[in-house]
Design an enzyme around this catalytic site. Sequence first.
Site, PDB file in Angstrom:
ATOM      1  N   GLU A 143       0.837  -1.205   0.000  1.00 35.45           N
ATOM      2  CA  GLU A 143       0.000   0.000   0.000  1.00 35.45           C
ATOM      3  C   GLU A 143       0.875   1.259   0.000  1.00 35.45           C
ATOM      4  O   GLU A 143       1.246   1.724   1.053  1.00 35.45           O
ATOM      5  CB  GLU A 143      -0.940  -0.012   1.194  1.00 35.45           C
ATOM      6  CG  GLU A 143      -1.873  -1.214   1.211  1.00 35.45           C
ATOM      7  CD  GLU A 143      -2.923  -1.150   2.309  1.00 35.45           C
ATOM      8  OE1 GLU A 143      -3.239  -0.042   2.798  1.00 35.45           O
ATOM      9  OE2 GLU A 143      -3.438  -2.203   2.673  1.00 35.45           O
ATOM     10  N   TYR A 144       1.152   1.835  -1.175  1.00 42.06           N
ATOM     11  CA  TYR A 144       0.774   1.449  -2.523  1.00 42.06           C
ATOM     12  C   TYR A 144       1.965   1.734  -3.425  1.00 42.06           C
ATOM     13  O   TYR A 144       2.747   2.661  -3.134  1.00 42.06           O
ATOM     14  CB  TYR A 144      -0.423   2.270  -3.035  1.00 42.06           C
ATOM     15  CG  TYR A 144      -1.673   2.129  -2.206  1.00 42.06           C
ATOM     16  CD1 TYR A 144      -2.497   1.006  -2.364  1.00 42.06           C
ATOM     17  CD2 TYR A 144      -2.013   3.101  -1.275  1.00 42.06           C
ATOM     18  CE1 TYR A 144      -3.655   0.881  -1.614  1.00 42.06           C
ATOM     19  CE2 TYR A 144      -3.161   2.968  -0.519  1.00 42.06           C
ATOM     20  CZ  TYR A 144      -3.974   1.861  -0.687  1.00 42.06           C
ATOM     21  OH  TYR A 144      -5.114   1.725   0.066  1.00 42.06           O
TER      22      TYR A 144
END
Length: 368
Positions: A143-144
Amino acid sequence: MAKLLALLVILGLSALISGERIVNCYWGTWSNYRSGDGKFDVSNIDANLCTHLSYSFFGINNNGDIQTLDSWLDYDLGFIRQAVDLKHQNPHLKVLAVVGGWNEGSAKYSDMAGDWNKRQNFINSALSLLRNNGFDGLDLDWEYPNQRGGKWEDRSNFVTLLRELKEAFAPYGYELGIAVGAGEATAATSYEIANIAQHVNFINVMTYDFAMASDGQTGFNAPQWAIENAINYWLSQGAPADKLVLGVGSYGRTFQLSDPSQNWPGAPCRGVGGAGMYTGDGGYLGYNEICQNNWHTVFDENNAAPYAFSGDQWVSYDNVLSVQWKMDFALRMNLAGAMMWSIETDDFRGHCGESYPLLKTINRKLRW
């Protein structure tokens, strides 16, 4: 002839099982540390409600090697072994190791994906983790890419990493899944969607967190229009429907109203709502906390989602009805299935009725 008929029956059953829609149950293992009826461990899991159990989380070090984030829980208490042993209750259950998560950030994963040596360390340590513990596959939750300390090259490096993982996993039959940001703004920034889709078994689309208190106003955590827009975007960019797994949040996002008399969607807020009795974090309540609150509840037809309020506290969440809407959409779009983040905040003890009402709703729509 009898043997032939028996073989055909077995093959038919195998086809049904292999073609079954996914119900991926994410489990935040740290919920073992919650107090009272919020405490959750392996004994609280109903293995028959899941096709996949995603054991969350593992992390990585600066060399790219996968590492435990809680060795006492994972190994001393034996949570990994107990999770894998759930396959005795449900022989078709796949237990996955989840690497990443929000708290792990992005920078280490960016460095690993862009460095051949670190990628090999990651892949080799993944193989060791799966083989040594009896996992059936890996779920990578970065993420991310290209965000939160990442860089543009993450997009192509992520494709390379997934391709190499797929090749390494193939001889062992390990599954490879990923968890991805849902909305177009995040997805367009982070992913070469058509390319990553080639190398994974399924894609868990995190179709929630569409509104936060930082927006300055109340909003819906997972309104129907937003999840439909997100899924349609992924499809338009080349993701096959039969690899997309629709995310359902078993929690709500909370807000502190600026004026308690203004308690509608879009009303101004001054910050996050108060902490729950189990989860203990501001801005977040588990469904098992929300359903016991007895706040005034409204189901918003335009968003196909409920919200509730009491005094200056306001929460948007999913209930049985809104989950039914989401599953009907998943069926209409022929998606691979659904996942829940995360099962320990469903009403797993059944304080508000039946146990696991949200997870059972998913199963009733997709599997039963």
